[in-house]
Design a protein around this motif. Structure first.
Motif, PDB file in Angstrom:
ATOM      1  N   GLU A  72      -2.035  -9.214  10.548  1.00 54.60           N
ATOM      2  CA  GLU A  72      -1.822 -10.418   9.770  1.00 54.60           C
ATOM      3  C   GLU A  72      -1.164 -11.500  10.619  1.00 54.60           C
ATOM      4  O   GLU A  72      -1.556 -12.658  10.581  1.00 54.60           O
ATOM      5  CB  GLU A  72      -0.924 -10.057   8.592  1.00 54.60           C
TER       6      GLU A  72
ATOM      7  N   ILE B  55       0.819  -1.203   0.000  1.00 50.92           N
ATOM      8  CA  ILE B  55       0.000   0.000   0.000  1.00 50.92           C
ATOM      9  C   ILE B  55       0.854   1.254   0.000  1.00 50.92           C
ATOM     10  O   ILE B  55       0.374   2.344  -0.280  1.00 50.92           O
ATOM     11  CB  ILE B  55      -0.956  -0.004   1.213  1.00 50.92           C
ATOM     12  N   ARG B  56       2.134   1.105   0.308  1.00 49.16           N
ATOM     13  CA  ARG B  56       2.999   2.283   0.320  1.00 49.16           C
ATOM     14  C   ARG B  56       3.441   2.705  -1.077  1.00 49.16           C
ATOM     15  O   ARG B  56       4.011   3.770  -1.249  1.00 49.16           O
ATOM     16  CB  ARG B  56       4.216   2.035   1.212  1.00 49.16           C
TER      17      ARG B  56
ATOM     18  N   ARG C 135     -13.260 -16.320   4.854  1.00 49.50           N
ATOM     19  CA  ARG C 135     -14.067 -15.239   5.421  1.00 49.50           C
ATOM     20  C   ARG C 135     -15.213 -14.897   4.493  1.00 49.50           C
ATOM     21  O   ARG C 135     -15.842 -13.857   4.636  1.00 49.50           O
ATOM     22  CB  ARG C 135     -13.195 -14.013   5.664  1.00 49.50           C
TER      23      ARG C 135
ATOM     24  N   ASN D 247     -12.845 -11.535  14.302  1.00 50.19           N
ATOM     25  CA  ASN D 247     -11.424 -11.412  13.992  1.00 50.19           C
ATOM     26  C   ASN D 247     -11.176 -10.403  12.882  1.00 50.19           C
ATOM     27  O   ASN D 247     -10.315 -10.591  12.027  1.00 50.19           O
ATOM     28  CB  ASN D 247     -10.816 -12.756  13.633  1.00 50.19           C
TER      29      ASN D 247
ATOM     30  N   GLY E  50      -3.783 -13.225  12.797  1.00 47.47           N
ATOM     31  CA  GLY E  50      -4.990 -13.790  12.230  1.00 47.47           C
ATOM     32  C   GLY E  50      -6.176 -12.846  12.163  1.00 47.47           C
ATOM     33  O   GLY E  50      -7.316 -13.285  12.087  1.00 47.47           O
ATOM     34  N   TYR E  51      -5.906 -11.567  12.196  1.00 40.80           N
ATOM     35  CA  TYR E  51      -7.001 -10.608  12.066  1.00 40.80           C
ATOM     36  C   TYR E  51      -7.009 -10.000  10.676  1.00 40.80           C
ATOM     37  O   TYR E  51      -5.993 -10.001   9.970  1.00 40.80           O
ATOM     38  CB  TYR E  51      -6.870  -9.508  13.108  1.00 40.80           C
ATOM     39  N   THR E  52      -8.133  -9.461  10.355  1.00 42.27           N
ATOM     40  CA  THR E  52      -8.358  -8.917   9.031  1.00 42.27           C
ATOM     41  C   THR E  52      -8.706  -7.439   9.141  1.00 42.27           C
ATOM     42  O   THR E  52      -9.322  -7.016  10.102  1.00 42.27           O
ATOM     43  CB  THR E  52      -9.470  -9.751   8.366  1.00 42.27           C
ATOM     44  N   LEU E  53      -8.292  -6.684   8.138  1.00 41.03           N
ATOM     45  CA  LEU E  53      -8.419  -5.227   8.206  1.00 41.03           C
ATOM     46  C   LEU E  53      -9.454  -4.693   7.232  1.00 41.03           C
ATOM     47  O   LEU E  53      -9.355  -4.905   6.032  1.00 41.03           O
ATOM     48  CB  LEU E  53      -7.061  -4.597   7.894  1.00 41.03           C
ATOM     49  N   VAL E  54     -10.423  -3.975   7.767  1.00 43.73           N
ATOM     50  CA  VAL E  54     -11.420  -3.326   6.929  1.00 43.73           C
ATOM     51  C   VAL E  54     -11.158  -1.831   6.938  1.00 43.73           C
ATOM     52  O   VAL E  54     -10.959  -1.233   7.985  1.00 43.73           O
ATOM     53  CB  VAL E  54     -12.833  -3.616   7.452  1.00 43.73           C
ATOM     54  N   LEU E  55     -11.154  -1.246   5.752  1.00 38.61           N
ATOM     55  CA  LEU E  55     -10.752   0.151   5.625  1.00 38.61           C
ATOM     56  C   LEU E  55     -11.905   1.060   5.228  1.00 38.61           C
ATOM     57  O   LEU E  55     -12.682   0.726   4.340  1.00 38.61           O
ATOM     58  CB  LEU E  55      -9.658   0.269   4.569  1.00 38.61           C
TER      59      LEU E  55
ATOM     60  N   PRO F  49      -0.367   5.642   4.386  1.00 34.75           N
ATOM     61  CA  PRO F  49       0.093   4.356   3.874  1.00 34.75           C
ATOM     62  C   PRO F  49       1.051   3.619   4.809  1.00 34.75           C
ATOM     63  O   PRO F  49       0.862   2.430   5.081  1.00 34.75           O
ATOM     64  CB  PRO F  49       0.751   4.732   2.547  1.00 34.75           C
ATOM     65  N   ALA F  50       2.032   4.313   5.336  1.00 32.91           N
ATOM     66  CA  ALA F  50       2.996   3.634   6.212  1.00 32.91           C
ATOM     67  C   ALA F  50       2.308   3.120   7.476  1.00 32.91           C
ATOM     68  O   ALA F  50       2.548   1.991   7.917  1.00 32.91           O
ATOM     69  CB  ALA F  50       4.138   4.571   6.569  1.00 32.91           C
TER      70      ALA F  50
ATOM     71  N   LEU G 199     -14.587  -3.249   2.348  1.00 31.30           N
ATOM     72  CA  LEU G 199     -13.290  -3.505   1.725  1.00 31.30           C
ATOM     73  C   LEU G 199     -12.272  -4.059   2.712  1.00 31.30           C
ATOM     74  O   LEU G 199     -11.977  -3.435   3.724  1.00 31.30           O
ATOM     75  CB  LEU G 199     -12.753  -2.200   1.140  1.00 31.30           C
ATOM     76  N   VAL G 200     -11.735  -5.216   2.372  1.00 28.84           N
ATOM     77  CA  VAL G 200     -10.677  -5.799   3.186  1.00 28.84           C
ATOM     78  C   VAL G 200      -9.360  -5.691   2.430  1.00 28.84           C
ATOM     79  O   VAL G 200      -9.292  -6.009   1.249  1.00 28.84           O
ATOM     80  CB  VAL G 200     -10.981  -7.276   3.492  1.00 28.84           C
ATOM     81  N   LEU G 201      -8.351  -5.213   3.112  1.00 26.74           N
ATOM     82  CA  LEU G 201      -7.083  -4.907   2.452  1.00 26.74           C
ATOM     83  C   LEU G 201      -5.967  -5.854   2.867  1.00 26.74           C
ATOM     84  O   LEU G 201      -5.796  -6.142   4.048  1.00 26.74           O
ATOM     85  CB  LEU G 201      -6.667  -3.482   2.801  1.00 26.74           C
TER      86      LEU G 201
ATOM     87  N   ILE H 256      -0.808   2.330   7.872  1.00 26.75           N
ATOM     88  CA  ILE H 256      -1.687   1.213   7.521  1.00 26.75           C
ATOM     89  C   ILE H 256      -0.878  -0.060   7.363  1.00 26.75           C
ATOM     90  O   ILE H 256      -1.278  -1.137   7.800  1.00 26.75           O
ATOM     91  CB  ILE H 256      -2.462   1.508   6.226  1.00 26.75           C
ATOM     92  N   ARG H 257       0.287   0.090   6.762  1.00 27.10           N
ATOM     93  CA  ARG H 257       1.136  -1.075   6.596  1.00 27.10           C
ATOM     94  C   ARG H 257       1.509  -1.654   7.961  1.00 27.10           C
ATOM     95  O   ARG H 257       1.564  -2.869   8.140  1.00 27.10           O
ATOM     96  CB  ARG H 257       2.381  -0.695   5.796  1.00 27.10           C
TER      97      ARG H 257
ATOM     98  N   SER I 104      -1.546  -3.430   9.319  1.00 29.01           N
ATOM     99  CA  SER I 104      -1.780  -4.630   8.536  1.00 29.01           C
ATOM    100  C   SER I 104      -0.793  -5.733   8.908  1.00 29.01           C
ATOM    101  O   SER I 104      -1.173  -6.899   9.068  1.00 29.01           O
ATOM    102  CB  SER I 104      -1.670  -4.271   7.056  1.00 29.01           C
TER     103      SER I 104
ATOM    104  N   ASN J 272      -1.680  -6.890   1.932  1.00 25.98           N
ATOM    105  CA  ASN J 272      -0.422  -6.644   1.216  1.00 25.98           C
ATOM    106  C   ASN J 272       0.323  -7.948   1.007  1.00 25.98           C
ATOM    107  O   ASN J 272       0.374  -8.785   1.906  1.00 25.98           O
ATOM    108  CB  ASN J 272       0.511  -5.740   2.033  1.00 25.98           C
TER     109      ASN J 272
END
Lengths: 359, 359
Positions: B112, A95-96, A140, B86, B115-120, B101-102, A118-120, B104-105, B108, A122
């Motif tokens: 990861e 994403i960077r 999921r 999760n 075991g979790y997932t990211l919704v934005l 961006p940084a 939206l699930v993101l 979020i990385r 994330s 990298n």
DNA sequence: CTGAAAGCGCTTACAG
DNA sequence: CTGAAAGCGCTTACAG
């Protein structure tokens, strides 16, 4: 032992600042609504979904109570029942990378309008990681994927598609069997060079990315074509491929100039590369655009703030993202397999100040 | 009518490229595994979760079949049953802001691993939109939130927190009752000015953001403190607040110079502002850093590519994101309410070339 | 127009 | 050590 543990817990709890207070964290369920309205849950469900009839009175009463209780259907339960989650997975290398934020915003805006989430993820362009993530997201119950990591060896994506999983590729593509929203990279490259030629440049170098990616091959093809069409002979001393980072391109210009002498103009096939090229030039006391013109490709969000403001081939990132989301939802909602379409968006030459007319 | 429609459908279907083929799109369920292994689903579940005992033989057999069938538990069902998904929700004003961006990385990467997932979700700093989104995500059983939009009027966040929803604030904060990962903005501002003074500058201007945001108030406070400590008198002609975009700051420098004359150095309280300031200066034929030094705040990914490479107060964005995720998972997993902690990370002065020693 | 029932795919007491 | 059963919160035929 259990006893000791219990004691400890107690002690800590006593010191705790806010005691739980037990507010109604538990959200209202459809059952609560039904009960309070004196109807069956199925009736509530029908009213909320708008499917099936319901008398005006019950409808109003139920809606009223839904309001009161601030009831929102549990998406997990709904998803489980319906076999879909109204969620889509976005897979990017990183994403960077400056190309993604705008594209993601486009995706996000479209999705939001249509009640999707939206699930993101990298992948750092690591194929094994990517497979893992895709697998994960399928568990999921993600309804589909937007993927921006496709390379020549991405057979797993072909397979996924074959299984019927809705996928659309973003900015990169993988042949005609996969839906994709991409950009006309050939035309973009061609236009860049044509513009340089128009401005009187003949000795035009290219600082290009990896030839593993079709998009760079295409931009290069555009370069070659425009040159040949103008009757300018190709000079391999003016060509550098496989330049990745902006540091790379900094080095690349220096080599370029040692090898082939100073070009009149340089086509950097991405904006970060253009940045590196310009820096490299400045380091050698070569002025942009007075001594050599530079043109980029991307129009990332920073391009106009650069020094000089970068003339570049603008990719419609936002639009690409938006359209990818649009296409994906169509795939998801369609009952039958749709014929794959590769949508190729036009680029736009954005003229700023890094290219100068040759006297 | 129904008939006609049917005919049409048929026709299209006949033209269709890939006929459905009916591959086993339907993933294997726990029932399939149980059946094939000749055990109950509860046994499979126990073995997979590692809770409860199981004989070595059955364990091996079940695991074997799980492999064969490529079985992955359905996260929706699991989530429904367990009351958690999760998944965590990330709420930012706009992903196109270069600071995200940084961060979020970082989020994330931590997620990861666990075991979790990211919704934005983007809110464009619109509070109503934000409430809507939060509501939405709660229905999706998001387990908690990382929020980077807090402002003075964000009472809804306080309320959310009160209800027991796990939240951690990122880069912005809202007092001591909310968990937050922020940066020591005061110290950052102070260090920037101290460095300028050390380099012999006295007439130091500040181009600052909106005073609605605590982070800008703090950076300003650092500016004032460092100046006063060095015995340099404050000059209000050298202060501009409420500068938003980089275009704003371009204008701001011009006004600044008209009003107060040319400063020796300028503290831009964000990197985009620094970019605008430098551009504005160049437009007036003032050289950076030869005529005036400029220092920024952020160290966004592009800062070192700027011209001149920007000396700036680096925010550990990646780390902030990472730690926010870390903290959030702790909140989520903790049985009792944890005492809120506001973690203030140190900034780091990154010396590059936009500040020059005064002779 | 409305309700009772089954079922989506899990997990978790509860027996045995 | 293992299985039968209940239930998470929905939706969708199926009756009536």
């Amino acid at each position: 032992m259990a006893n000791i543990y219990f004691t400890v817990t107690q002690t800590i709890a006593a010191n705790d600042c806010n005691k739980p207070e037990e507010i109604d964290l538990s959200m209202a369920t459809i059952k609560d609504v039904a009960q309070k309205a004196g109807v069956a849950t199925s009736t509530v469900s029908r009213i909320l979904s708008g499917k099936g009839e319901a008398s005006k009175e019950t409808k109003e009463r139920v809606l009223q109570i839904v309001q009161e209780l601030n009831y929102k259907p549990n998406a997990l339960a709904k998803g489980l029942k319906e076999g879909k989650s109204n969620t889509i997975g976005l897979i990017v290398p990183n994403i960077r990378d400056l190309v993604f934020p705008a594209a993601i915003r486009g995706i996000s805006d479209y999705l939001e309008k249509h009640g999707y989430t939206l699930v993101l993820v990298n992948t750092d362009d690591k194929i094994e990681l990517e497979k893992l993530h895709i697998n994960n997201l399928q568990n999921r119950a993600v309804d589909g994927f937007i993927i921006s990591t496709a390379k020549k060896d991405s057979v797993h994506l072909l397979e996924l598609k074959k299984k019927g999983v809705p996928i659309v590729l973003l900015l990169r593509h993988l042949g005609d069997t996969m839906d994709a929203i991409i950009v006309d990279n050939y035309q973009g490259g061609y236009n860049a060079i044509q513009y340089l030629i128009e401005k009187g440049h003949k000795k035009i170098a290219i600082v290009n990315g990896t030839m593993d990616l079709q998009l760079y091959r295409e931009r290069y093809r555009g370069y070659v074509a425009a040159l040949s069409e103008a009757g300018i002979e190709m000079d391999n001393n003016l060509v550098v491929h496989n330049v990745e980072s902006w540091e790379d391109s900094l080095q690349a210009v220096k080599n370029l100039i040692e090898r082939g002498g100073c070009p009149e103009a340089i086509f950097a096939t991405s904006d970060p590369k253009a940045l590196g090229v310009i820096r490299g030039l400045k380091d050698m006391n070569i002025k942009v655009p007075d001594d050599v013109s530079v043109i980029g490709f991307d129009n990332m969000d920073m391009a106009e703030m650069m020094d000089p403001p970068l003339t570049t081939v603008a990719q419609p990132f936002y639009k690409c993202g938006y359209m990818a989301a649009e296409r994906l939802l169509r795939l998801i909602k369609s009952k039958r397999t749709l014929k794959p379409v590769v949508e190729e968006l036009k680029t736009e030459l954005l003229i700023r100040s890094s290219v100068k007319e040759r006297p």
